[in-house]
Design a protein around this motif. Structure first.
Motif, PDB file in Angstrom:
ATOM      1  N   ASP A 122      74.992  66.617  57.759  1.00  0.00           N
ATOM      2  CA  ASP A 122      74.294  65.336  57.670  1.00  0.00           C
ATOM      3  C   ASP A 122      75.235  64.304  57.058  1.00  0.00           C
ATOM      4  O   ASP A 122      75.592  64.391  55.870  1.00  0.00           O
ATOM      5  CB  ASP A 122      73.029  65.484  56.825  1.00  0.00           C
ATOM      6  CG  ASP A 122      72.269  64.171  56.716  1.00  0.00           C
ATOM      7  OD1 ASP A 122      71.888  63.619  57.758  1.00  0.00           O
ATOM      8  OD2 ASP A 122      72.085  63.698  55.581  1.00  0.00           O
ATOM      9  N   PHE A 123      75.632  63.318  57.838  1.00  0.00           N
ATOM     10  CA  PHE A 123      76.636  62.344  57.413  1.00  0.00           C
ATOM     11  C   PHE A 123      76.186  61.583  56.170  1.00  0.00           C
ATOM     12  O   PHE A 123      76.972  61.355  55.251  1.00  0.00           O
ATOM     13  CB  PHE A 123      76.924  61.359  58.551  1.00  0.00           C
ATOM     14  CG  PHE A 123      77.976  60.337  58.223  1.00  0.00           C
ATOM     15  CD1 PHE A 123      79.319  60.655  58.321  1.00  0.00           C
ATOM     16  CD2 PHE A 123      77.618  59.066  57.795  1.00  0.00           C
ATOM     17  CE1 PHE A 123      80.305  59.719  58.010  1.00  0.00           C
ATOM     18  CE2 PHE A 123      78.589  58.122  57.482  1.00  0.00           C
ATOM     19  CZ  PHE A 123      79.934  58.454  57.600  1.00  0.00           C
ATOM     20  N   ARG A 124      74.921  61.203  56.117  1.00  0.00           N
ATOM     21  CA  ARG A 124      74.415  60.424  54.996  1.00  0.00           C
ATOM     22  C   ARG A 124      74.456  61.232  53.695  1.00  0.00           C
ATOM     23  O   ARG A 124      74.935  60.746  52.665  1.00  0.00           O
ATOM     24  CB  ARG A 124      72.984  59.965  55.281  1.00  0.00           C
ATOM     25  CG  ARG A 124      72.384  59.075  54.195  1.00  0.00           C
ATOM     26  CD  ARG A 124      71.060  58.495  54.660  1.00  0.00           C
ATOM     27  NE  ARG A 124      70.438  57.680  53.623  1.00  0.00           N
ATOM     28  CZ  ARG A 124      69.647  58.142  52.674  1.00  0.00           C
ATOM     29  NH1 ARG A 124      69.366  59.449  52.624  1.00  0.00           N
ATOM     30  NH2 ARG A 124      69.126  57.338  51.774  1.00  0.00           N
ATOM     31  N   SER A 125      73.968  62.474  53.745  1.00  0.00           N
ATOM     32  CA  SER A 125      73.958  63.315  52.544  1.00  0.00           C
ATOM     33  C   SER A 125      75.371  63.595  52.050  1.00  0.00           C
ATOM     34  O   SER A 125      75.657  63.527  50.849  1.00  0.00           O
ATOM     35  CB  SER A 125      73.235  64.631  52.835  1.00  0.00           C
ATOM     36  OG  SER A 125      71.892  64.409  53.200  1.00  0.00           O
ATOM     37  N   VAL A 126      76.269  63.923  52.992  1.00  0.00           N
ATOM     38  CA  VAL A 126      77.658  64.200  52.625  1.00  0.00           C
ATOM     39  C   VAL A 126      78.305  62.958  52.028  1.00  0.00           C
ATOM     40  O   VAL A 126      79.017  63.029  51.016  1.00  0.00           O
ATOM     41  CB  VAL A 126      78.453  64.698  53.849  1.00  0.00           C
ATOM     42  CG1 VAL A 126      79.938  64.821  53.505  1.00  0.00           C
ATOM     43  CG2 VAL A 126      77.921  66.035  54.331  1.00  0.00           C
ATOM     44  N   SER A 127      78.055  61.799  52.622  1.00  0.00           N
ATOM     45  CA  SER A 127      78.677  60.560  52.146  1.00  0.00           C
ATOM     46  C   SER A 127      78.228  60.211  50.743  1.00  0.00           C
ATOM     47  O   SER A 127      79.040  59.820  49.885  1.00  0.00           O
ATOM     48  CB  SER A 127      78.342  59.407  53.100  1.00  0.00           C
ATOM     49  OG  SER A 127      78.865  59.644  54.385  1.00  0.00           O
ATOM     50  N   ILE A 128      76.924  60.342  50.464  1.00  0.00           N
ATOM     51  CA  ILE A 128      76.412  60.037  49.121  1.00  0.00           C
ATOM     52  C   ILE A 128      77.036  60.981  48.088  1.00  0.00           C
ATOM     53  O   ILE A 128      77.528  60.546  47.041  1.00  0.00           O
ATOM     54  CB  ILE A 128      74.874  60.149  49.099  1.00  0.00           C
ATOM     55  CG1 ILE A 128      74.249  59.046  49.947  1.00  0.00           C
ATOM     56  CG2 ILE A 128      74.359  60.062  47.654  1.00  0.00           C
ATOM     57  CD1 ILE A 128      72.753  59.175  50.113  1.00  0.00           C
ATOM     58  N   GLY A 129      77.019  62.282  48.389  1.00  0.00           N
ATOM     59  CA  GLY A 129      77.616  63.245  47.474  1.00  0.00           C
ATOM     60  C   GLY A 129      79.107  63.028  47.297  1.00  0.00           C
ATOM     61  O   GLY A 129      79.649  63.151  46.177  1.00  0.00           O
ATOM     62  N   PRO A 346      88.896  60.005  55.512  1.00  0.00           N
ATOM     63  CA  PRO A 346      87.988  61.069  55.977  1.00  0.00           C
ATOM     64  C   PRO A 346      86.659  60.521  56.494  1.00  0.00           C
ATOM     65  O   PRO A 346      86.115  61.012  57.483  1.00  0.00           O
ATOM     66  CB  PRO A 346      87.790  61.942  54.738  1.00  0.00           C
ATOM     67  CG  PRO A 346      88.982  61.684  53.888  1.00  0.00           C
ATOM     68  CD  PRO A 346      89.299  60.237  54.107  1.00  0.00           C
ATOM     69  N   MET A 347      86.132  59.496  55.823  1.00  0.00           N
ATOM     70  CA  MET A 347      84.849  58.937  56.232  1.00  0.00           C
ATOM     71  C   MET A 347      84.954  58.285  57.603  1.00  0.00           C
ATOM     72  O   MET A 347      84.054  58.411  58.448  1.00  0.00           O
ATOM     73  CB  MET A 347      84.367  57.932  55.193  1.00  0.00           C
ATOM     74  CG  MET A 347      82.931  57.476  55.394  1.00  0.00           C
ATOM     75  SD  MET A 347      82.369  56.358  54.072  1.00  0.00           S
ATOM     76  CE  MET A 347      82.224  57.507  52.691  1.00  0.00           C
ATOM     77  N   SER A 348      86.053  57.575  57.872  1.00  0.00           N
ATOM     78  CA  SER A 348      86.213  56.892  59.154  1.00  0.00           C
ATOM     79  C   SER A 348      86.362  57.871  60.311  1.00  0.00           C
ATOM     80  O   SER A 348      86.047  57.546  61.455  1.00  0.00           O
ATOM     81  CB  SER A 348      87.430  55.958  59.109  1.00  0.00           C
ATOM     82  OG  SER A 348      88.628  56.697  58.915  1.00  0.00           O
ATOM     83  N   PHE A 349      86.848  59.088  60.015  1.00  0.00           N
ATOM     84  CA  PHE A 349      86.969  60.123  61.043  1.00  0.00           C
ATOM     85  C   PHE A 349      85.770  61.070  61.032  1.00  0.00           C
ATOM     86  O   PHE A 349      85.844  62.166  61.574  1.00  0.00           O
ATOM     87  CB  PHE A 349      88.264  60.918  60.846  1.00  0.00           C
ATOM     88  CG  PHE A 349      89.492  60.201  61.321  1.00  0.00           C
ATOM     89  CD1 PHE A 349      89.837  60.201  62.667  1.00  0.00           C
ATOM     90  CD2 PHE A 349      90.291  59.509  60.428  1.00  0.00           C
ATOM     91  CE1 PHE A 349      90.972  59.527  63.101  1.00  0.00           C
ATOM     92  CE2 PHE A 349      91.420  58.830  60.853  1.00  0.00           C
ATOM     93  CZ  PHE A 349      91.766  58.839  62.202  1.00  0.00           C
ATOM     94  N   LEU A 350      84.670  60.608  60.392  1.00  0.00           N
ATOM     95  CA  LEU A 350      83.429  61.391  60.345  1.00  0.00           C
ATOM     96  C   LEU A 350      83.664  62.783  59.764  1.00  0.00           C
ATOM     97  O   LEU A 350      83.050  63.765  60.188  1.00  0.00           O
ATOM     98  CB  LEU A 350      82.799  61.486  61.742  1.00  0.00           C
ATOM     99  CG  LEU A 350      82.477  60.139  62.410  1.00  0.00           C
ATOM    100  CD1 LEU A 350      81.902  60.377  63.804  1.00  0.00           C
ATOM    101  CD2 LEU A 350      81.520  59.323  61.554  1.00  0.00           C
TER     102      LEU A 350
END
Length: 455
Positions: A122-129, A346-350
């Motif tokens: 889950d992109f949102r959960s990973v990004s927040i953490g 890393p975020m820009s490459f998902l």
């Protein structure tokens, strides 16, 4: 507060820092990949990997006694081969280390989500953490060297403690029950089994896979100017750390295979070592050890990566303002740039990690050839820039570095380049373009930026 009042890392803190820089998620999460290649010969694969790591670590330790400046491989390459070669080494090493730090932080979050039943995709959960973790690590750094040293030492002791408890608990179980299940792995080996028959090629590949659990020692000297007498302490601390880690790794994998080798291969658990034991307390200790280990290696990366960029600025190869430190001795500008790269790339490459892993491997191979050759040059006084007048030793400064070059060439030959640069038989243009960007385009951009700043 003046720079001279900043607390620096002493010998044992350097040893713990080196251990923290090396032990990450590998020994906890992925021993099954090595066991699935060679079965009962897995401990021997780790032993072979340990020998390679010790040889290369001695080479880097020898370089540290001749060059005490921060920057690690950048400083060594610059002293050996001059400004231009050093600049190139610095750029690729810095970019690789920064992005690799971000990927390691993402791995912490994904593993944590998996362990506690969350969705690691889950992109949102990973990004927040991910962002929260990087904020915590930033706070650890900005509180100063003394607090950083305390956190580093504590996380290192935590991960070592969990592995030692695993070994002691395993040995106790073996002594109490009198059962050694090591041979059970043979039931999965051979025709029709999960593990193919062991060949020379498969053993070499397993040894190569195990070797990556030992990497990280090459970055320990990146912040050598924040260490007490690095020219004396680093040459002793790095090999000692590798020896300690080797004993623990081999002991861990051997005990785990005596207790329940089949579980290592078949488990679906994120932390493979936890599947070996049925006792919930032991499983919890191993899970906590894995999380502490992954957090600790991120803390170490947050110390190493910015100091490569700072070292280049101090040497006049990047804008001087990048080397600015705050009153607690933190390279604040270099850190902010680094943490931004570690988050945004890393975020820009998902959070796709394939390219970063490939680039990291390439940079390490590059270092493992260049630095040992440079050490031989130091011994024979064949270098481009002044070095320290260190005591010379033919064994550690010539023979072992040359052996390190041969072993690296061996690893390069055995590395699965076809698998890395192709997908289902087709060229992986994503990986190819990424390598061109990291090794060609980025150094050119950095060089133009540095030239513009000088003008």
């Amino acid at each position: 507060m003046t720079q001279t009042t900043i607390k620096k890392l002493g010998f044992w803190s350097i040893v713990l820092f080196a251990i923290n820089s090396i032990i990450g998620s590998g020994i906890f999460l992925t021993p099954g990949s090595v066991v699935s290649m060679v079965g009962a010969k897995a401990p021997l694969a780790y032993l072979g990997a340990a020998v390679i790591a010790i040889v290369l670590a001695i080479s880097f330790a020898s370089a540290a006694k001749y060059v005490s400046k921060s920057g690690g491989a950048y400083a060594y390459a610059k002293a050996s081969f001059g400004d231009r070669f050093g600049f190139y080494m610095g750029v690729v090493r810095y970019f690789s280390a920064s992005v690799a730090w971000g990927v390691m932080a993402v791995s912490v979050i994904k593993s944590t989500l998996s362990i506690f039943g969350g969705n690691p995709n889950d992109f949102r959960s990973v990004s927040i953490g991910f962002v929260i973790l990087m904020i915590i690590i930033t706070i650890v750094n900005f509180l100063g060297e003394e607090f950083f040293t305390w956190v580093n030492n504590l996380s290192t002791i935590g991960k070592l403690t969990s592995l030692v408890i695993l070994i002691i608990a395993g040995v106790s179980i073996l002594l109490v029950t009198g059962q050694n299940n090591f041979s059970q792995i043979n039931r999965l080996t051979g025709n029709g089994g999960l593990i193919p028959s062991v060949t020379t090629s498969s053993f070499v590949m397993a040894m190569v896979a195990a070797f990556y659990a030992f990497t990280g020692f090459e970055s320990v000297s990146s912040g050598s100017e924040d260490m007490i007498k690095p020219e004396k302490n680093l040459p002793r601390a790095i090999p000692l750390a590798i020896i300690i880690i080797s004993i623990i790794y081999i002991g861990t994998i051997s005990v785990a295979m005596m207790i329940n080798p089949v579980a290592i291969v078949k488990t679906n658990q994120v932390v493979a070592l936890a599947a070996v034991f049925s006792n919930r307390i032991l499983q919890t200790i191993i899970l906590l050890g894995a999380l502490v280990s992954m957090f600790g290696i991120n803390v170490a990366a947050s110390f190493n990566s910015p100091r490569i960029l700072e070292a280049m600025a101090n040497e006049g190869q990047m804008p001087h303002w990048i080397a600015k430190r705050n009153r607690k001795g933190i390279p604040i500008v270099a850190y902010i740039i680094t943490v931004a790269l570690a988050i945004l790339i890393p975020m820009s490459f998902l959070y796709e990690t394939t390219l970063v892993i490939l680039m990291s491997a390439m940079v390490r191979f590059f270092e493992f050839i260049v630095i040992p050759i440079g050490v031989v040059g130091y011994y024979y006084d064949k270098h481009q820039q002044p070095i320290l007048n260190a005591p010379k030793n033919w064994w550690t400064d010539v023979l072992i570095p040359l052996l390190g070059v041969l072993l690296t060439a061996f690893l390069l030959f055995e590395y699965d380049w076809v698998g890395e640069f192709s997908i289902h038989g087709h060229l992986n243009w994503y990986a190819i373009s990424g390598m061109i960007g990291g090794f060609v385009v980025l150094p050119i951009i950095f060089a133009l930026f540095a030239r513009w700043e000088r003008k």
